[in-house]
Design a protein around this motif. Structure first.
Motif, PDB file in Angstrom:
ATOM      1  N   GLN A 123      41.970  39.474  51.546  1.00 53.31           N
ATOM      2  CA  GLN A 123      41.791  38.594  50.385  1.00 53.31           C
ATOM      3  C   GLN A 123      42.485  37.241  50.578  1.00 53.31           C
ATOM      4  OE1 GLN A 123      42.545  40.368  46.519  1.00 53.31           O
ATOM      5  NE2 GLN A 123      42.138  38.426  45.464  1.00 53.31           N
ATOM      6  N   ASN A 127      40.479  34.141  49.546  1.00 55.38           N
ATOM      7  CA  ASN A 127      40.992  33.150  48.587  1.00 55.38           C
ATOM      8  C   ASN A 127      41.009  31.747  49.183  1.00 55.38           C
ATOM      9  OD1 ASN A 127      41.331  35.206  46.810  1.00 55.38           O
ATOM     10  ND2 ASN A 127      43.567  35.113  46.718  1.00 55.38           N
ATOM     11  N   TYR A 282      51.732  35.418  49.595  1.00 55.91           N
ATOM     12  CA  TYR A 282      51.872  35.525  48.138  1.00 55.91           C
ATOM     13  C   TYR A 282      51.256  34.314  47.434  1.00 55.91           C
ATOM     14  CZ  TYR A 282      54.299  35.818  43.624  1.00 55.91           C
ATOM     15  OH  TYR A 282      54.598  35.868  42.287  1.00 55.91           O
ATOM     16  N   PHE A 285      47.561  33.774  46.480  1.00 58.26           N
ATOM     17  CA  PHE A 285      46.989  34.510  45.347  1.00 58.26           C
ATOM     18  C   PHE A 285      47.334  33.852  44.008  1.00 58.26           C
ATOM     19  CE2 PHE A 285      45.457  38.517  47.283  1.00 58.26           C
ATOM     20  CZ  PHE A 285      45.914  38.328  48.584  1.00 58.26           C
ATOM     21  N   LEU A 286      48.130  32.787  44.042  1.00 54.32           N
ATOM     22  CA  LEU A 286      48.513  32.097  42.812  1.00 54.32           C
ATOM     23  C   LEU A 286      47.429  31.092  42.462  1.00 54.32           C
ATOM     24  CD1 LEU A 286      52.281  31.361  43.637  1.00 54.32           C
ATOM     25  CD2 LEU A 286      51.294  33.360  42.474  1.00 54.32           C
ATOM     26  N   SER A 287      46.775  31.289  41.328  1.00 52.56           N
ATOM     27  CA  SER A 287      45.647  30.433  41.012  1.00 52.56           C
ATOM     28  C   SER A 287      45.251  30.563  39.550  1.00 52.56           C
ATOM     29  CB  SER A 287      44.459  30.827  41.894  1.00 52.56           C
ATOM     30  OG  SER A 287      43.300  30.159  41.490  1.00 52.56           O
ATOM     31  N   ASP A 288      44.582  29.549  38.997  1.00 54.32           N
ATOM     32  CA  ASP A 288      43.992  29.647  37.665  1.00 54.32           C
ATOM     33  C   ASP A 288      42.728  30.484  37.726  1.00 54.32           C
ATOM     34  OD1 ASP A 288      45.923  28.103  36.422  1.00 54.32           O
ATOM     35  OD2 ASP A 288      44.933  26.229  37.025  1.00 54.32           O
ATOM     36  N   LYS A 290      40.887  33.638  38.154  1.00 57.88           N
ATOM     37  CA  LYS A 290      41.242  35.061  38.054  1.00 57.88           C
ATOM     38  C   LYS A 290      40.776  35.871  39.267  1.00 57.88           C
ATOM     39  CE  LYS A 290      42.043  35.973  33.199  1.00 57.88           C
ATOM     40  NZ  LYS A 290      41.724  34.655  32.548  1.00 57.88           N
ATOM     41  N   LYS A 292      41.162  35.317  42.198  1.00 59.23           N
ATOM     42  CA  LYS A 292      42.132  35.280  43.301  1.00 59.23           C
ATOM     43  C   LYS A 292      43.314  36.230  43.085  1.00 59.23           C
ATOM     44  CE  LYS A 292      40.706  30.888  45.167  1.00 59.23           C
ATOM     45  NZ  LYS A 292      41.041  29.538  45.591  1.00 59.23           N
ATOM     46  N   THR A 293      43.242  37.041  42.048  1.00 59.45           N
ATOM     47  CA  THR A 293      44.288  38.042  41.767  1.00 59.45           C
ATOM     48  C   THR A 293      44.162  39.210  42.735  1.00 59.45           C
ATOM     49  OG1 THR A 293      43.993  37.473  39.447  1.00 59.45           O
ATOM     50  CG2 THR A 293      45.225  39.513  39.908  1.00 59.45           C
ATOM     51  N   LEU A 294      45.278  39.843  43.068  1.00 58.76           N
ATOM     52  CA  LEU A 294      45.219  41.083  43.845  1.00 58.76           C
ATOM     53  C   LEU A 294      45.000  42.224  42.859  1.00 58.76           C
ATOM     54  CD1 LEU A 294      45.519  42.503  46.636  1.00 58.76           C
ATOM     55  CD2 LEU A 294      47.933  42.806  46.077  1.00 58.76           C
ATOM     56  N   PHE A 295      43.752  42.686  42.775  1.00 57.32           N
ATOM     57  CA  PHE A 295      43.430  43.768  41.832  1.00 57.32           C
ATOM     58  C   PHE A 295      43.699  45.108  42.502  1.00 57.32           C
ATOM     59  CE2 PHE A 295      40.739  40.308  40.043  1.00 57.32           C
ATOM     60  CZ  PHE A 295      41.289  40.287  38.772  1.00 57.32           C
TER      61      PHE A 295
END
Ligand SMILES: *Cc1c(COP(=O)(O)O)cnc(C)c1O
Length: 421
Positions: A123, A127, A282, A285-288, A290, A292-295
């Motif tokens: 990911q 991303n 890390y 994965f920081l983003s507005d 959604k 790009k979240t680690l689900f």
């Protein structure tokens, strides 16, 4: 009905052909490096109960800490909530890992620790919008039994029924001075497709305690770094003193992007998995956005009891007394290895820290399913020692609390077995 009969009526055991295997031995209690069966027969746990037990079974300090925690907080959802044992364990772990490791992600076993690392890497590139989707791994690797972990493990009898469903992986041999140039060329030729490289550092446990050099691994990792291939160092087995140092990473200079831990993490008392990563991973994965979240998460993520067991175990591991025990096992192993190295039945004897492996010379070659394996297993059990040979390879990796006397007993029984089998 006996426990064995009741077991037979209702239980399916791991890695066991239920039709042919001898009945499992009920264990009533354990302490130090001993297991006790129904008749109070004492068995030396020479393999740390599948490589997990570090300081001995039911260690009083770990028992005390976990009992206290159980009365305070048993479990809490780890999304939207947190707790001190998880926080303190993350802090204490990061303090002794390579200093590029910045974040801790919890799960509950070694396979999930690897799954999480793989998903983080795949990911990461997703991303970033870079189409790197392939994984590089060692031909004889073992990373667990769930589908992703199986996919990146070597193809074997264990994976055969699922081979067509496992995702594609580029497999390479472990490095040696001769093949290193070719390995580098191969990596470069695939580099723009490669998301990550997952490897067991220094020792390939399940493959038969195969060992390879830190210098060669360093050089290979250096090359991965140059080609921007993310490195997942699977220390599920090698972590927490097994290699003679706290981590296999302490034998290397190149720092991996991600690391995986389980097995000895809690001193072998409770299930827990940890994946650590760098700030670079890390932050991807920081983003507005959604998407790009680690689900990813598990019901028992960062279970407070497991985290507490890990905190207590880590404290014990770092005590000078424990470090001395580890050094002592390393020395004893070394002495014994030298003693049997030239025995005609010994094809190879190899050691990394507290792990000693002896490969039996056989006419029929190596097979996980060889008769020799079962004969050796039964022989040692008969002598009150739990060994679990991998094919014609027997290995000792005892809890660090093992006495010189018990080590000597194990060595003596190995020497006796060398005259019989
Ligand atoms: C045992 C092992 C795993 C899998 O851990 P489990 O807790 O059994 O799922 C992964 N990687 C390595 C190197 C292992 O030895």
């Amino acid at each position: 009905m006996t426990l064995t009969e009741r077991d037979g009526n209702s239980i399916w055991h791991p890695y066991t052909q239920q039709l042919k295997s001898s009945a499992p031995i009920p264990i009533i209690r354990a302490g130090g490096c001993y297991l006790y069966d129904e008749n109070e027969r004492r068995i030396i746990d020479a393999v740390s109960s599948w490589w997990v037990t570090l300081h001995g079974h039911s260690h009083p300090y770990i028992v005390e800490r976990v009992s206290a925690q159980l009365k305070k907080l048993d479990q809490v959802i780890f999304a939207g909530f947190t707790h001190e044992p998880a926080i303190e364990l993350a802090e204490n772990l990061l303090a002794i890992l390579p200093n590029n490791q910045q974040k801790v992600f919890y799960s509950d076993n070694g396979s999930t620790a690897v799954e999480v690392a793989l998903k983080m890497c795949l990911q990461y590139w997703f991303n970033k919008g870079v189409p790197r989707k392939k994984v590089l791994a060692f031909r004889n690797g073992y990373h667990g039994d769930t589908f992703g972990a199986m996919s990146v493990s070597g193809r074997s009898a264990w994976t055969a029924p699922f081979d067509s469903l496992l995702f594609e992986v580029i497999f390479i041999d472990t490095p040696n001075p001769e093949n290193l140039p070719a390995l580098k060329t191969l990596i470069s030729s695939h580099a723009t497709d490669l998301a990550c490289f997952v490897y067991e550092p220094l020792v390939q446990g399940s493959a038969g305690m195969l060992m390879y050099g830190a210098a060669e691994l360093n050089e290979l990792l250096e090359h991965c770094n140059q080609e921007a291939v993310l490195m997942i160092q699977d220390e599920v087995f090698t972590g927490f003193g097994r290699t003679g140092r706290n981590f296999a990473a302490d034998h290397l200079t190149v720092k991996p992007d991600l690391m995986c831990f389980s097995k000895g993490l809690t001193g072998g008392t409770m299930p827990l998995g940890v994946t650590t990563c760098t700030a670079k991973i890390y932050e991807a994965f920081l983003s507005d956005d959604k998407l790009k979240t680690l689900f990813h998460g598990h019901s028992f993520t960062a279970n407070p009891l497991s985290c507490t067991a890990a905190l207590a175990s880590l404290e014990l591991l770092l005590q000078e007394e424990t470090q001395e025990k580890i050094n002592r096992i390393c020395s004893r192993h070394q002495e014994f290895a030298a003693l049997i190295a030239t025995h005609p039945r010994v094809k190879d004897v190899r050691q990394t820290g507290t792990i000693l492996a002896i490969e039996w010379q056989t006419e029929s070659g190596t097979s996980y399913f060889s008769d020799l394996r079962n004969q050796l297993y039964d022989y040692f059990l008969e002598k009150g020692i739990l060994m679990r040979p991998l094919g014609n390879v027997i290995y000792i990796l005892p809890p660090y609390c093992i006495s010189d006397q018990d080590l000597a007993e194990i060595y003596a029984q190995i020497r006796a077995a060398l005259e019989i089998f």
